[in-house]
Design an enzyme around this catalytic site. Structure first.
Site, PDB file in Angstrom:
ATOM      1  N   ASP A   1      43.560  86.267-119.309  1.00 23.41           N
ATOM      2  CA  ASP A   1      43.717  85.149-120.249  1.00 23.41           C
ATOM      3  C   ASP A   1      44.544  84.045-119.601  1.00 23.41           C
ATOM      4  O   ASP A   1      45.412  83.446-120.223  1.00 23.41           O
ATOM      5  CB  ASP A   1      44.328  85.583-121.577  1.00 23.41           C
ATOM      6  CG  ASP A   1      43.943  84.646-122.738  1.00 23.41           C
ATOM      7  OD1 ASP A   1      43.323  83.599-122.470  1.00 23.41           O
ATOM      8  OD2 ASP A   1      44.253  84.973-123.891  1.00 23.41           O
TER       9      ASP A   1
ATOM     10  N   HIS B   1      35.009  84.069-127.954  1.00 19.29           N
ATOM     11  CA  HIS B   1      36.438  83.872-127.715  1.00 19.29           C
ATOM     12  C   HIS B   1      37.108  83.381-129.001  1.00 19.29           C
ATOM     13  O   HIS B   1      36.493  82.667-129.785  1.00 19.29           O
ATOM     14  CB  HIS B   1      36.634  82.850-126.594  1.00 19.29           C
ATOM     15  CG  HIS B   1      38.066  82.652-126.210  1.00 19.29           C
ATOM     16  ND1 HIS B   1      38.904  81.805-126.893  1.00 19.29           N
ATOM     17  CD2 HIS B   1      38.812  83.203-125.207  1.00 19.29           C
ATOM     18  CE1 HIS B   1      40.098  81.833-126.332  1.00 19.29           C
ATOM     19  NE2 HIS B   1      40.070  82.675-125.312  1.00 19.29           N
TER      20      HIS B   1
ATOM     21  N   GLU C   1      38.298  86.691-118.533  1.00 21.48           N
ATOM     22  CA  GLU C   1      38.529  85.716-119.609  1.00 21.48           C
ATOM     23  C   GLU C   1      39.570  84.730-119.140  1.00 21.48           C
ATOM     24  O   GLU C   1      40.721  84.763-119.538  1.00 21.48           O
ATOM     25  CB  GLU C   1      38.992  86.393-120.900  1.00 21.48           C
ATOM     26  CG  GLU C   1      39.086  85.394-122.072  1.00 21.48           C
ATOM     27  CD  GLU C   1      39.818  85.932-123.289  1.00 21.48           C
ATOM     28  OE1 GLU C   1      39.363  86.947-123.849  1.00 21.48           O
ATOM     29  OE2 GLU C   1      40.850  85.334-123.666  1.00 21.48           O
TER      30      GLU C   1
END
Length: 339
Positions: free
Chosen positions: A300, A173, A13
């Site tokens: 992230d 997301h 991600e």
């Protein structure tokens, strides 16, 4: 004492953006009357971390410094879903073309999820097919709700059908809560990563489970970040209350009869990632709740520390075979990333 052999590390991600997207978002934020749009535009264009979104050399340097072999990149939230259908579709196509070009330059370091504009479900479905068959993408990114609407609504079935047909996992997301949901979250900073992101994205996934999406599309695979946006914690509650309502005739308006227990869809149609949740206790709980085979490593980037995330997962007190699945083999299997 011999050192433990290095495991291949895929982070799943990892945000990116194009200058054109960021400029469009700035322009939208300066003219919109929506508190959510203005807040999202301000957050993304003012956050110091956002400077790493467009710079591939900075990204690669961070990966090298922290032993990360590959980033699975996706357009950062709020994505193209705030724009009108024509501009959103154009930005999605442009972004996907740019991402595909980066992947061609760094095929062993970068992979990608394609952006789509659900505002126009038919064109979004076409873009899924193009991205998966022509651009070589590994799945789809959708930044949760689209103008307060969610993927359980039948208007979005063309998107889900295209994702299932093209074997494209859909990463849902977070984004900021919708206008209808935003007001209680607008204080104390809780509208974003502290709580609002998880509450809104978890709601999206729960709607898909209880809306029968996975009965209609049984092969569809959804991915949730941040250790599943709280869903693993609620599995017993989902089943217990659902069974109680169905058996006692206390069926709320709109509730439908599912083919399986709600928890079974979470365990068969949803994968989760570790993005921004670098906690041993939470990881061990998630493994017990859904199984290590449904968990993937994520950082992230650039909003979380690559060093913190990488150091944590390498030292996580779990079995070596579980760690290998979470670090790489689950992502290779789901996203069809070559070893």
């Amino acid at each position: 004492m011999d050192e433990e052999p290095k495991m291949h590390m895929i982070a799943t991600e990892e945000a990116f953006a194009t200058p054109e997207y960021l400029e469009a978002l700035r322009n939208l934020g300066s003219t919109s009357t929506s508190d959510v749009v203005r807040y999202a535009a301000y957050f993304l264009t003012k956050d110091p971390a956002a400077t790493g979104l467009c710079d591939v050399e900075t990204r690669l340097a961070s990966m090298d410094a922290n032993g990360v072999d590959m980033h699975l990149m996706s357009l950062t939230s709020p994505g193209v879903q705030l724009f009108d259908a024509d501009l959103g579709t154009h930005l999605a196509q442009q972004t996907n073309d740019r991402l595909a070009e980066l992947i061609r330059q760094y095929p062993t370091r970068l992979a990608g999820l394609a952006a789509i504009a659900p505002q126009d479900p038919t064109r979004a479905a076409d873009e899924i097919t193009r991205a998966m068959t022509e651009l070589g993408m590994h799945g789809i990114i959708i930044n949760s709700h689209t103008n307060g609407e969610y993927l359980d609504e039948r208007k979005f079935d063309p998107i889900l059908e295209a994702a299932q047909r093209n074997k494209a996992p859909v990463y849902i997301h977070p984004t900021f809560p919708s206008d209808d949901m935003f007001k209680p979250y607008s204080v104390y900073g809780v509208s974003g990563a502290i709580w609002g992101f998880a509450a809104e994205t978890g709601l999206h996934a729960v709607r898909m489970v209880f809306g029968g999406v996975f009965d209609r599309f049984p092969d569809l695979q959804i991915v949730l970040g941040h250790m599943g946006e709280s869903l693993p914690y609620w599995l017993f509650r989902f089943d217990n209350i659902y069974d109680m309502m169905m058996s006692q005739g206390q069926v709320p308006a709109g509730m439908i009869k599912l083919e399986r227990k709600p928890s079974e869809y979470v365990k068969s149609n949803i994968h989760i990632t570790t993005s921004g949740m670098f906690s041993d206790d939470v990881l061990k709980f998630a493994i017990d709740a859904v199984g290590a085979e449904r968990i993937m490593f994520a950082i992230d980037y650039p909003f979380e520390s690559s060093k913190a995330g990488s150091d944590w997962i390498r030292a996580a007190p779990i079995a070596a075979e579980q760690k290998e699945m979470i670090l790489s083999t689950n992502a290779q299997r789901l996203f069809k990333i070559k070893p």
